[in-house]
Design a protein around this motif. Structure first.
Motif, PDB file in Angstrom:
ATOM      1  N   ASP A 123      -3.420  10.351   1.976  1.00  0.00           N
ATOM      2  CA  ASP A 123      -2.394   9.540   1.327  1.00  0.00           C
ATOM      3  C   ASP A 123      -2.813   8.073   1.339  1.00  0.00           C
ATOM      4  OD1 ASP A 123      -0.808  11.752   0.949  1.00  0.00           O
ATOM      5  OD2 ASP A 123       0.153  11.534   2.903  1.00  0.00           O
ATOM      6  N   GLY A 124      -2.641   7.424   0.234  1.00  0.00           N
ATOM      7  CA  GLY A 124      -2.862   5.991   0.225  1.00  0.00           C
ATOM      8  C   GLY A 124      -4.057   5.536  -0.576  1.00  0.00           C
ATOM      9  N   MET A 125      -4.144   4.221  -0.708  1.00  0.00           N
ATOM     10  CA  MET A 125      -5.137   3.602  -1.571  1.00  0.00           C
ATOM     11  C   MET A 125      -5.422   2.194  -1.056  1.00  0.00           C
ATOM     12  SD  MET A 125      -4.534   2.828  -5.627  1.00  0.00           S
ATOM     13  CE  MET A 125      -5.611   1.732  -6.564  1.00  0.00           C
ATOM     14  N   MET A 126      -6.624   1.693  -1.325  1.00  0.00           N
ATOM     15  CA  MET A 126      -6.982   0.330  -0.957  1.00  0.00           C
ATOM     16  C   MET A 126      -7.637  -0.359  -2.156  1.00  0.00           C
ATOM     17  SD  MET A 126      -8.525   0.912   2.897  1.00  0.00           S
ATOM     18  CE  MET A 126      -8.350  -0.797   3.432  1.00  0.00           C
ATOM     19  N   ALA A 127      -7.470  -1.666  -2.245  1.00  0.00           N
ATOM     20  CA  ALA A 127      -8.092  -2.429  -3.326  1.00  0.00           C
ATOM     21  C   ALA A 127      -8.453  -3.814  -2.819  1.00  0.00           C
ATOM     22  CB  ALA A 127      -7.151  -2.548  -4.526  1.00  0.00           C
ATOM     23  N   GLN A 143       7.680  -8.572  -1.265  1.00  0.00           N
ATOM     24  CA  GLN A 143       8.721  -8.005  -2.118  1.00  0.00           C
ATOM     25  C   GLN A 143       8.421  -6.578  -2.559  1.00  0.00           C
ATOM     26  OE1 GLN A 143       9.023 -10.870  -5.310  1.00  0.00           O
ATOM     27  NE2 GLN A 143      10.086 -12.390  -4.040  1.00  0.00           N
ATOM     28  N   THR A 144       7.291  -6.030  -2.099  1.00  0.00           N
ATOM     29  CA  THR A 144       6.894  -4.680  -2.510  1.00  0.00           C
ATOM     30  C   THR A 144       6.774  -3.781  -1.284  1.00  0.00           C
ATOM     31  OG1 THR A 144       5.612  -5.638  -4.339  1.00  0.00           O
ATOM     32  CG2 THR A 144       5.192  -3.321  -3.795  1.00  0.00           C
ATOM     33  N   PRO A 145       7.605  -2.739  -1.182  1.00  0.00           N
ATOM     34  CA  PRO A 145       7.510  -1.826  -0.039  1.00  0.00           C
ATOM     35  C   PRO A 145       6.198  -1.031  -0.065  1.00  0.00           C
ATOM     36  CG  PRO A 145       9.604  -1.570  -1.222  1.00  0.00           C
ATOM     37  CD  PRO A 145       8.712  -2.387  -2.096  1.00  0.00           C
ATOM     38  N   ASP A 146       5.755  -0.596   1.111  1.00  0.00           N
ATOM     39  CA  ASP A 146       4.633   0.345   1.260  1.00  0.00           C
ATOM     40  C   ASP A 146       3.273  -0.227   0.884  1.00  0.00           C
ATOM     41  OD1 ASP A 146       6.471   2.336   2.071  1.00  0.00           O
ATOM     42  OD2 ASP A 146       6.857   2.870  -0.016  1.00  0.00           O
ATOM     43  N   VAL A 147       3.109  -1.552   1.025  1.00  0.00           N
ATOM     44  CA  VAL A 147       1.788  -2.144   0.828  1.00  0.00           C
ATOM     45  C   VAL A 147       1.654  -3.318   1.791  1.00  0.00           C
ATOM     46  CG1 VAL A 147       2.529  -3.710  -1.025  1.00  0.00           C
ATOM     47  CG2 VAL A 147       0.117  -3.034  -0.845  1.00  0.00           C
ATOM     48  N   VAL A 148       0.445  -3.499   2.356  1.00  0.00           N
ATOM     49  CA  VAL A 148       0.208  -4.582   3.316  1.00  0.00           C
ATOM     50  C   VAL A 148      -1.138  -5.240   3.027  1.00  0.00           C
ATOM     51  CG1 VAL A 148       1.556  -3.502   5.163  1.00  0.00           C
ATOM     52  CG2 VAL A 148      -0.896  -3.024   4.979  1.00  0.00           C
ATOM     53  N   SER A 161      -3.622  -2.529   1.126  1.00  0.00           N
ATOM     54  CA  SER A 161      -3.613  -1.113   1.467  1.00  0.00           C
ATOM     55  C   SER A 161      -2.187  -0.584   1.428  1.00  0.00           C
ATOM     56  CB  SER A 161      -4.208  -0.927   2.875  1.00  0.00           C
ATOM     57  OG  SER A 161      -4.259   0.416   3.251  1.00  0.00           O
ATOM     58  N   GLY A 162      -2.005   0.614   0.891  1.00  0.00           N
ATOM     59  CA  GLY A 162      -0.664   1.200   0.835  1.00  0.00           C
ATOM     60  C   GLY A 162      -0.626   2.422  -0.051  1.00  0.00           C
ATOM     61  N   THR A 163       0.568   2.781  -0.506  1.00  0.00           N
ATOM     62  CA  THR A 163       0.677   3.912  -1.424  1.00  0.00           C
ATOM     63  C   THR A 163       0.049   3.514  -2.764  1.00  0.00           C
ATOM     64  OG1 THR A 163       2.815   3.208  -2.287  1.00  0.00           O
ATOM     65  CG2 THR A 163       2.833   4.656  -0.339  1.00  0.00           C
ATOM     66  N   SER A 185     -10.628   7.287   1.477  1.00  0.00           N
ATOM     67  CA  SER A 185      -9.779   8.480   1.493  1.00  0.00           C
ATOM     68  C   SER A 185      -8.318   8.187   1.813  1.00  0.00           C
ATOM     69  CB  SER A 185     -10.328   9.488   2.510  1.00  0.00           C
ATOM     70  OG  SER A 185     -10.427   8.907   3.795  1.00  0.00           O
ATOM     71  N   GLY A 186      -8.020   6.979   2.324  1.00  0.00           N
ATOM     72  CA  GLY A 186      -6.643   6.704   2.708  1.00  0.00           C
ATOM     73  C   GLY A 186      -6.344   5.225   2.755  1.00  0.00           C
ATOM     74  N   ALA A 187      -5.124   4.900   3.159  1.00  0.00           N
ATOM     75  CA  ALA A 187      -4.676   3.506   3.252  1.00  0.00           C
ATOM     76  C   ALA A 187      -4.983   2.982   4.656  1.00  0.00           C
ATOM     77  CB  ALA A 187      -3.185   3.419   2.954  1.00  0.00           C
ATOM     78  N   PHE A 188      -6.260   2.700   4.907  1.00  0.00           N
ATOM     79  CA  PHE A 188      -6.690   2.245   6.225  1.00  0.00           C
ATOM     80  C   PHE A 188      -6.051   0.898   6.569  1.00  0.00           C
ATOM     81  CE2 PHE A 188     -10.958   4.484   5.141  1.00  0.00           C
ATOM     82  CZ  PHE A 188     -10.334   5.722   5.240  1.00  0.00           C
ATOM     83  N   HIS A 189      -5.881   0.653   7.867  1.00  0.00           N
ATOM     84  CA  HIS A 189      -5.299  -0.586   8.373  1.00  0.00           C
ATOM     85  C   HIS A 189      -3.912  -0.854   7.772  1.00  0.00           C
ATOM     86  CE1 HIS A 189      -8.910  -1.539  10.563  1.00  0.00           C
ATOM     87  NE2 HIS A 189      -9.623  -1.341   9.474  1.00  0.00           N
ATOM     88  N   SER A 190      -3.127   0.204   7.708  1.00  0.00           N
ATOM     89  CA  SER A 190      -1.749   0.080   7.238  1.00  0.00           C
ATOM     90  C   SER A 190      -0.872   1.052   8.024  1.00  0.00           C
ATOM     91  CB  SER A 190      -1.666   0.400   5.740  1.00  0.00           C
ATOM     92  OG  SER A 190      -1.551   1.799   5.518  1.00  0.00           O
ATOM     93  N   PRO A 191       0.467   0.894   7.950  1.00  0.00           N
ATOM     94  CA  PRO A 191       1.366   1.819   8.646  1.00  0.00           C
ATOM     95  C   PRO A 191       1.216   3.267   8.203  1.00  0.00           C
ATOM     96  CG  PRO A 191       2.539  -0.185   8.061  1.00  0.00           C
ATOM     97  CD  PRO A 191       1.202  -0.267   7.377  1.00  0.00           C
ATOM     98  N   LEU A 192       0.628   3.506   7.034  1.00  0.00           N
ATOM     99  CA  LEU A 192       0.422   4.877   6.567  1.00  0.00           C
ATOM    100  C   LEU A 192      -0.578   5.637   7.437  1.00  0.00           C
ATOM    101  CD1 LEU A 192       0.356   4.453   2.670  1.00  0.00           C
ATOM    102  CD2 LEU A 192       2.249   5.221   4.125  1.00  0.00           C
ATOM    103  N   MET A 193      -1.300   4.918   8.303  1.00  0.00           N
ATOM    104  CA  MET A 193      -2.250   5.563   9.214  1.00  0.00           C
ATOM    105  C   MET A 193      -1.610   5.894  10.558  1.00  0.00           C
ATOM    106  SD  MET A 193      -5.026   5.891   7.487  1.00  0.00           S
ATOM    107  CE  MET A 193      -6.149   6.370   8.803  1.00  0.00           C
ATOM    108  N   ALA A 194      -0.291   5.807  10.649  1.00  0.00           N
ATOM    109  CA  ALA A 194       0.400   5.985  11.940  1.00  0.00           C
ATOM    110  C   ALA A 194       0.142   7.354  12.565  1.00  0.00           C
ATOM    111  CB  ALA A 194       1.895   5.751  11.766  1.00  0.00           C
ATOM    112  N   GLU A 195       0.164   8.390  11.752  1.00  0.00           N
ATOM    113  CA  GLU A 195      -0.057   9.744  12.298  1.00  0.00           C
ATOM    114  C   GLU A 195      -1.475   9.880  12.840  1.00  0.00           C
ATOM    115  OE1 GLU A 195      -0.047  14.423  10.862  1.00  0.00           O
ATOM    116  OE2 GLU A 195       1.047  12.929   9.668  1.00  0.00           O
ATOM    117  N   ALA A 196      -2.444   9.394  12.087  1.00  0.00           N
ATOM    118  CA  ALA A 196      -3.834   9.445  12.547  1.00  0.00           C
ATOM    119  C   ALA A 196      -4.009   8.601  13.802  1.00  0.00           C
ATOM    120  CB  ALA A 196      -4.769   8.957  11.439  1.00  0.00           C
ATOM    121  N   ALA A 197      -3.346   7.449  13.847  1.00  0.00           N
ATOM    122  CA  ALA A 197      -3.442   6.569  15.007  1.00  0.00           C
ATOM    123  C   ALA A 197      -2.851   7.226  16.254  1.00  0.00           C
ATOM    124  CB  ALA A 197      -2.737   5.247  14.714  1.00  0.00           C
TER     125      ALA A 197
END
Length: 293
Positions: A123-127, A143-148, A161-163, A185-197
């Motif tokens: 899950d997730g994407m980085m740019a 102002q945008t949820p799910d991105v850091v 990084s985020g959805t 493969s994912g949104a590294f260095h973001s809250p979306l990595m909580a399960e992996a962390a």
């Protein structure tokens, strides 16, 4: 008196053929062999693979850690020693090893598990954004949820990084000279990595950390520390926390550092630091041929 920091690059600095020149050095070859026993595959073979296997997260992280560690160990064997160390994302593990916070083997086992977890994150994407208005970017992120802001490299280069929806929203809102969607493969260095962390913490908790032999500047907190408990806590927060490299760069001169040596393949970090701290002396050691005399 000159103070020197050694910095270690992270994912993105890998290159086919990196570390091959080290195989002719007996102590380096022995370290490669120890790594292969832990990993169950050959670092040298992956680094030389023509189909760029070394750029697959599962292999990239262990290969970079091994090559960087060997280069740094050889530098130390020739009498060189840093006053401070820091690493970008996975490079922080090499920094901690060189500071004798944990053994080469323990560091590699951590990196192996880290790479497995990050490779399986779907899950997730980085740019990456280059040349942008920082105020506009920070406002849009707020102002945008799910991105850091995942990597704050310097004033003109960051990674978000985020959805996928949230990241694309930022790219549509913020004008930049260049925007690059990263092949990760994912949104590294973001809250979306909580399960992996959380899974990684089980492995990290089992590794004993020692007092660092020189101060370490961490990704989630750029203030230098040698305290084992602090360094472990910072590393525990790294997978979901931002890489605050711009602040690390700014902290180095405040600590009296006037020379920075990037140890590892490529020149990514020296390029990033140059924009933030143009007065620092910047050097690279990516191969035996570049060893200082």
């Amino acid at each position: 008196m000159t103070k020197t920091a050694w910095v270690f690059p992270g994912q993105g600095s890998q290159a086919i053929g990196m570390g091959v020149d080290l195989l002719d050095i007996p102590e380096a070859k022995a370290q490669f062999e120890r790594a292969d026993q832990i990993l169950g595959w050959s670092v040298a073979e992956i680094c030389q693979s023509a189909d760029d296997k070394v750029s697959h997260t599962l292999y990239t992280q262990p290969c970079l850690y091994v090559v960087e560690s060997i280069l740094a160990d050889l530098l130390k064997s020739k009498g060189h020693r840093p006053d401070f160390v820091a690493g970008h994302s996975l490079g922080e593990y090499t920094a901690l090893y060189i500071a004798n916070v944990f053994s080469f083997e323990d560091g590699l086992r951590l990196i192996k598990r880290r790479a497995e977890l990050m490779d399986s994150a779907s899950d997730g994407m980085m740019a990456a954004l280059l040349g942008f208005d920082r105020t506009q970017l920070e406002t849009a992120i707020d102002q945008t949820p799910d991105v850091v802001l995942a990597n704050d490299n310097n004033s003109g280069q960051v990674v978000i990084s985020g959805t996928p929806v949230a990241v694309e929203s930022i790219l549509n809102q913020v004008k930049s000279k260049r925007a690059v969607r990263l092949n990760v493969s994912g949104a590294f260095h973001s809250p979306l990595m909580a399960e992996a962390a959380a899974q990684f913490k089980l492995v990290l908790d089992a590794v004993e950390f020692n007092t660092a032999q020189m101060p370490v500047l961490s990704n989630v907190d750029p203030l230098p520390s040698t305290d084992a408990a602090i360094l472990k806590d910072r590393l525990n927060r790294q997978m979901t926390g931002a890489v605050r490299w711009r602040e690390i760069s700014l902290q180095l001169p405040l600590e009296g550092v006037d020379r920075v040596v990037e140890v590892g393949p490529g020149k990514v970090l020296t390029g990033i630091i140059k924009r933030t701290c143009p007065d620092l002396v910047l050097e690279n050691v990516s191969s035996v041929a570049e060893f200082p005399q």
